[in-house]
Structure formats: structure tokens, C-alpha cells
Design a protein around this motif. Structure first.
Motif, PDB file in Angstrom:
ATOM      1  N   GLU A  50      20.645 176.329  52.509  1.00  0.00           N
ATOM      2  CA  GLU A  50      19.248 175.941  52.658  1.00  0.00           C
ATOM      3  C   GLU A  50      19.077 174.522  53.166  1.00  0.00           C
ATOM      4  N   VAL A  51      20.025 173.643  52.831  1.00  0.00           N
ATOM      5  CA  VAL A  51      19.909 172.250  53.248  1.00  0.00           C
ATOM      6  C   VAL A  51      20.390 172.107  54.688  1.00  0.00           C
ATOM      7  N   LYS A  52      19.487 171.769  55.565  1.00  0.00           N
ATOM      8  CA  LYS A  52      19.812 171.659  56.973  1.00  0.00           C
ATOM      9  C   LYS A  52      20.528 170.338  57.242  1.00  0.00           C
ATOM     10  N   THR A  53      21.607 170.414  58.013  1.00  0.00           N
ATOM     11  CA  THR A  53      22.350 169.218  58.379  1.00  0.00           C
ATOM     12  C   THR A  53      21.542 168.398  59.373  1.00  0.00           C
ATOM     13  N   GLU A  54      21.383 167.119  59.096  1.00  0.00           N
ATOM     14  CA  GLU A  54      20.616 166.242  59.964  1.00  0.00           C
ATOM     15  C   GLU A  54      21.480 165.095  60.454  1.00  0.00           C
ATOM     16  N   ALA A  55      21.370 164.812  61.747  1.00  0.00           N
ATOM     17  CA  ALA A  55      22.038 163.653  62.324  1.00  0.00           C
ATOM     18  C   ALA A  55      21.035 162.509  62.389  1.00  0.00           C
ATOM     19  N   GLY A  56      21.542 161.286  62.380  1.00  0.00           N
ATOM     20  CA  GLY A  56      20.621 160.170  62.453  1.00  0.00           C
ATOM     21  C   GLY A  56      21.299 158.827  62.350  1.00  0.00           C
ATOM     22  N   VAL A  57      20.492 157.793  62.335  1.00  0.00           N
ATOM     23  CA  VAL A  57      20.960 156.406  62.261  1.00  0.00           C
ATOM     24  C   VAL A  57      20.563 155.826  60.910  1.00  0.00           C
ATOM     25  N   TYR A  58      21.465 155.066  60.317  1.00  0.00           N
ATOM     26  CA  TYR A  58      21.189 154.447  59.018  1.00  0.00           C
ATOM     27  C   TYR A  58      21.675 152.995  59.032  1.00  0.00           C
ATOM     28  N   GLU A  92      19.948 152.892  53.877  1.00  0.00           N
ATOM     29  CA  GLU A  92      18.625 153.375  54.283  1.00  0.00           C
ATOM     30  C   GLU A  92      18.727 154.128  55.608  1.00  0.00           C
ATOM     31  N   VAL A  93      18.156 155.324  55.661  1.00  0.00           N
ATOM     32  CA  VAL A  93      18.095 156.086  56.903  1.00  0.00           C
ATOM     33  C   VAL A  93      16.995 155.483  57.772  1.00  0.00           C
ATOM     34  N   LEU A  94      17.349 155.081  58.987  1.00  0.00           N
ATOM     35  CA  LEU A  94      16.386 154.453  59.891  1.00  0.00           C
ATOM     36  C   LEU A  94      15.635 155.488  60.723  1.00  0.00           C
ATOM     37  N   GLU A  95      16.354 156.504  61.189  1.00  0.00           N
ATOM     38  CA  GLU A  95      15.697 157.525  62.004  1.00  0.00           C
ATOM     39  C   GLU A  95      16.563 158.771  62.061  1.00  0.00           C
ATOM     40  N   VAL A  96      15.927 159.918  61.925  1.00  0.00           N
ATOM     41  CA  VAL A  96      16.619 161.199  62.031  1.00  0.00           C
ATOM     42  C   VAL A  96      16.532 161.686  63.468  1.00  0.00           C
ATOM     43  N   LEU A  97      17.660 162.137  64.002  1.00  0.00           N
ATOM     44  CA  LEU A  97      17.681 162.638  65.372  1.00  0.00           C
ATOM     45  C   LEU A  97      16.920 163.966  65.454  1.00  0.00           C
ATOM     46  N   LYS A  98      15.983 164.045  66.382  1.00  0.00           N
ATOM     47  CA  LYS A  98      15.223 165.271  66.563  1.00  0.00           C
ATOM     48  C   LYS A  98      15.890 166.111  67.652  1.00  0.00           C
ATOM     49  N   PRO A  99      16.501 167.232  67.275  1.00  0.00           N
ATOM     50  CA  PRO A  99      17.175 168.070  68.279  1.00  0.00           C
ATOM     51  C   PRO A  99      16.173 168.720  69.228  1.00  0.00           C
ATOM     52  N   LYS A 100      16.597 168.891  70.446  1.00  0.00           N
ATOM     53  CA  LYS A 100      15.737 169.514  71.454  1.00  0.00           C
ATOM     54  C   LYS A 100      16.267 170.901  71.793  1.00  0.00           C
ATOM     55  N   ASP A 101      15.364 171.822  71.911  1.00  0.00           N
ATOM     56  CA  ASP A 101      15.735 173.196  72.234  1.00  0.00           C
ATOM     57  C   ASP A 101      15.909 173.327  73.743  1.00  0.00           C
ATOM     58  N   GLU A 102      16.930 172.634  74.245  1.00  0.00           N
ATOM     59  CA  GLU A 102      17.227 172.645  75.669  1.00  0.00           C
ATOM     60  C   GLU A 102      18.693 173.004  75.869  1.00  0.00           C
ATOM     61  N   PRO A 103      19.036 173.744  76.886  1.00  0.00           N
ATOM     62  CA  PRO A 103      20.423 174.194  77.082  1.00  0.00           C
ATOM     63  C   PRO A 103      21.417 173.068  77.312  1.00  0.00           C
ATOM     64  N   TYR A 104      20.948 171.937  77.869  1.00  0.00           N
ATOM     65  CA  TYR A 104      21.876 170.851  78.175  1.00  0.00           C
ATOM     66  C   TYR A 104      21.730 169.664  77.222  1.00  0.00           C
ATOM     67  N   PHE A 105      21.095 169.905  76.107  1.00  0.00           N
ATOM     68  CA  PHE A 105      20.913 168.813  75.136  1.00  0.00           C
ATOM     69  C   PHE A 105      22.251 168.467  74.490  1.00  0.00           C
ATOM     70  N   ASP A 106      22.657 167.213  74.590  1.00  0.00           N
ATOM     71  CA  ASP A 106      23.918 166.713  74.026  1.00  0.00           C
ATOM     72  C   ASP A 106      23.578 165.864  72.805  1.00  0.00           C
ATOM     73  N   ALA A 107      23.779 166.429  71.612  1.00  0.00           N
ATOM     74  CA  ALA A 107      23.411 165.725  70.376  1.00  0.00           C
ATOM     75  C   ALA A 107      24.229 164.454  70.188  1.00  0.00           C
ATOM     76  N   THR A 108      25.510 164.507  70.538  1.00  0.00           N
ATOM     77  CA  THR A 108      26.371 163.329  70.369  1.00  0.00           C
ATOM     78  C   THR A 108      25.893 162.179  71.239  1.00  0.00           C
ATOM     79  N   ASP A 109      25.600 162.483  72.489  1.00  0.00           N
ATOM     80  CA  ASP A 109      25.111 161.449  73.406  1.00  0.00           C
ATOM     81  C   ASP A 109      23.753 160.927  72.956  1.00  0.00           C
ATOM     82  N   ALA A 110      22.887 161.832  72.508  1.00  0.00           N
ATOM     83  CA  ALA A 110      21.554 161.425  72.045  1.00  0.00           C
ATOM     84  C   ALA A 110      21.652 160.524  70.825  1.00  0.00           C
ATOM     85  N   LEU A 111      22.614 160.824  69.938  1.00  0.00           N
ATOM     86  CA  LEU A 111      22.781 160.007  68.735  1.00  0.00           C
ATOM     87  C   LEU A 111      23.297 158.616  69.094  1.00  0.00           C
ATOM     88  N   GLU A 112      24.198 158.538  70.056  1.00  0.00           N
ATOM     89  CA  GLU A 112      24.699 157.229  70.500  1.00  0.00           C
ATOM     90  C   GLU A 112      23.559 156.371  71.050  1.00  0.00           C
TER      91      GLU A 112
END
Length: 382
Positions: A277-285, A338-358
């Protein structure tokens, strides 16, 4: 058992891979993170089973086992800062000439001498490990392990029957207003402490998972130093918890065997459901020093693993030496995560979460400018 102790008790092969396999999960030896078996973990559109997800965790959070271990405090590695730097360059595949040029020391022959010194250290370590292994075999009764302190007695040696007059007398001594009221003091004798902990454990339901805040709230009503009381409950096996402190539960050690089995099954099912139930979230802290205001900005593909950074700092193994130094001097209470911002994933075929997080991390570093007196980052050379 703490993370450092788990690492010391691991085999060489387990230490090299950075994690150990347990009956129901995998434990990261570098930060204490746990990955439960039987669950599929989604990462950037790819599904990982538990062991592969643990390897992914080590890559994302620690770089590699080598990078993490070579960055540990010299009290743990026995290596000087210079030797650790050499090892990292050797591991990166640098030639002697490249190492010499990068460190700006001596000549290529000087680096060869350093290689020889490190190999000599390896040979000495093998001899020492062999000696200690032979000593353990010789000392089967544990005389060496307990040298300088009395051998702690097993619980069955100090057990007091719950329906005995002695048990009631101990409760009366430490719960003068009644066992449902506050504890007067924590006993010094193991036998008495075991009785008190068994009784306090009954204040927790057998079929429920608790947060750390809920545990503390219940124990604070029992005794003002609830942290020490909580530690004893865990040490004596009446409470157990996830390595990151995200979940606690009563073990049912003081219950009947059948009741314990049913409770264990229910707990595993509840934990598994929580993981799903707990969704994994990426982000900056950020890790902020409340005394001087300095911060360290970092990111994670799974913000639930932030507690792993606390483990690293607690055991002197955080790669940022300046932050580790301040933590050692000021203590854990001087810092906040402290969590500064949670990465909002995009429903796009070429969305790169790692690059977006960097990029998200770079945005916050630029915004906070955590350099010099404002932070623990090294300013980039122009």
C-alpha cells in the motif's frame, strides 16, 4: 543487533555483496534497510524481485559496497585517509602513473611501493583472521568473548514464573501503585528487569503493528525514560521492529506457542500489505545542523531509505566527513532530516526518473547554496 554488528557477523561473501539473506527478507549490511521477500518492487517501469531490488538499493544509495566501505571512518577500516584514497583510485582502474598524477605525490615507482604496502597489509590481515578463527575454535566455552565482564545469563536461567509469589513481589516493588500504573524505576537486576519488561509488554496488542511514535506514547506513560525502557523491551525480545524503525510489534514471547504462531502469521500479512500500500516516492531531502544552520542536500529514489543515512551517521560511516565530524561532536539531537520535494512522475514513455531526480537535486542545491558556512557541499571549481 545493530548494522555494524550485523556486518561483523557476516561471512566474507556476504560482506562483499553488501547484504545478507534472512528467512523473510534481505538486510542491507551498509545501512540496515530491509527488503521483504515475496514482493515485486517497481523501479522506473521495471519490476524487481527482492534480491535484485536490494542490489539496486545498494547501487542507488551507496554507489557500491567498495565505495561505502572505503569511505568508512579509519577507526573501522584501519586505513589512513591516504591509503583509502589510493584504494579508490586502484579500484577505478587507474594506472600507477595516473594515480601519481592525480595525487601529485612522488613518482610512479612511489605508487608501486604503496601497492606493495597494501598487499603486505592484506597478508597481515589474513594471518590475523586465521589466528582469531583458531582462537574461537579453541575457546568454545566463550571464555575469551566474555573476558573482562561477567557472562550474561540466559533468560531461562533468571526466569520467574508469572504465577509465583516472587513474580508478584517484584511487580509490587517496582509498580507500587499497581502494575497498570507507572513504573517507579528500572530494575538493575536482570531477573527483576525481565519481570518488569514482560509485564510492560502486555500493554501492547499481539495482533497490531505500531509506529515508533505510538510505542513512545505508550511507554512514556509507564516511565519517563521511555527510550531506555523501549531498548530493554527489544533486547529481551518482547518487542521487535523494522531496522528503520518504521514498524514495531509485540513478539508474544510471554504468550502460548499457538498464540505466538498465529500472531507471527498475522504480523507478516499486515506488514506485506503495508509494503504493497505504501507507494515508493523519490525526492530530495536535506540534513540540517540545527546548531550552525549548515545543510547537506541529497536525493533518493526511495525516500523511505532516509533512515539508512541516520544509521550511517550513527556508526561513523557517512561519506561526507565534515557532516560526520559535526554529528560526532554535537550528537543526533542537533540534526534534523527534512524532505524538500517529492519527485512527481510523468506518465510519458520517455520519462527518465533518475535524470529528473538529478535535476531536482541540482535545483535545490542552487536554491540553498549549501557551501562554506551555509552547508556541507564542496563548491565546484570553475
Amino acid at each position: 543487533m545493530g548494522v555494524i554488528e550485523q556486518f561483523w557477523n557476516a561471512s566474507l561473501e556476504e560482506a562483499k555483496q553488501g547484504y545478507v539473506e534472512r528467512p523473510h527478507d534481505y538486510l542491507c549490511l551498509l545501512c540496515g534497510a530491509e527488503v521483504e521477500k515475496g514482493i515485486i518492487y517497481p523501479v522506473d517501469g521495471v519490476l524487481f524481485e527482492a534480491s535484485r531490488y536490494m542490489r539496486h538499493h545498494i547501487e542507488q544509495e551507496h554507489g557500491s559496497v567498495f565505495a561505502h566501505l572505503s569511505g568508512l571512518d579509519k577507526r573501522l577500516t584501519g586505513l589512513s585517509d591516504h591509503q583509502a584514497s589510493l584504494l579508490r583510485l586502484f579500484f577505478a582502474g587507474k594506472t600507477d602513473a595516473e594515480v601519481q598524477a592525480e595525487l601529485g605525490i612522488g613518482s610512479a615507482s612511489t605508487i608501486r611501493n604503496h601497492r606493495f604496502a597494501l598487499k603486505e597489509k592484506e597478508r597481515q590481515a589474513k594471518v590475523f583472521l586465521t589466528l582469531m578463527e583458531l582462537l574461537r575454535q579453541k575457546d568454545k566455552e566463550g571464555a575469551f568473548a566474555s573476558a573482562g565482564k561477567a557472562r550474561p545469563r540466559k533468560q531461562e536461567e533468571i526466569q520467574v514464573e508469572s504465577d509465583s509469589p516472587e513474580y508478584e513481589a517484584i511487580l509490587q516493588k517496582y509498580f507500587p501503585q499497581g502494575k497498570s500504573h507507572a513504573l517507579d524505576r528500572i530494575p538493575r537486576k536482570h531477573k527483576h528487569r525481565l519481570v518488569v519488561c514482560r509485564e510492560v509488554a502486555k500493554r501492547f496488542a499481539l495482533d497490531r503493528i505500531y509506529t515508533e511514535r505510538e510505542i513512545n506514547s505508550i511507554l512514556e506513560a509507564v516511565y519517563s525514560d521511555y527510550v531506555t525502557l523501549r531498548r530493554y523491551l527489544i533486547d529481551y525480545g518482547f518487542l521487535d521492529r523494522e531496522a528503520d524503525g518504521s514498524a514495531y510489534w509485540r513478539t508474544g514471547q510471554d504468550s502460548g506457542e499457538k498464540e505466538q504462531e498465529e500472531m507471527a502469521v498475522n504480523r507478516k500479512q499486515e506488514l506485506k500489505q503495508l509494503y504493497k500500500e505504501v507507494k515508493t516516492e523519490a525526492g530530495v531531502y536535506q540534513i540540517r545542523n540545527k546548531v550552525n544552520g549548515k545543510v547537506l542536500v541529497a536525493s533518493s529514489m526511495n525516500l523511505k531509505t532516509i533512515n539508512g543515512k541516520k544509521f550511517m551517521l550513527q556508526h561513523g560511516s557517512h561519506p561526507n566527513r565534515e557532516l560526520q565530524k559535526d554529528w560526532n561532536e554535537l550528537g543526533a539531537d542537533a540534526f534534523e532530516f527534512e524532505v524538500l520535494e517529492v519527485l512527481k512522475p510523468k506518465d510519458e514513455p520517455y520519462f527518465d526518473a533518475t535524470d529528473a531526480l538529478e535535476k531536482l537535486e541540482e535545483k535545490w542545491v542552487e536554491k540553498l547554496a549549501p557551501y562554506n558556512e551555509r552547508g556541507y557541499h564542496q563548491a565546484k571549481r570553475v
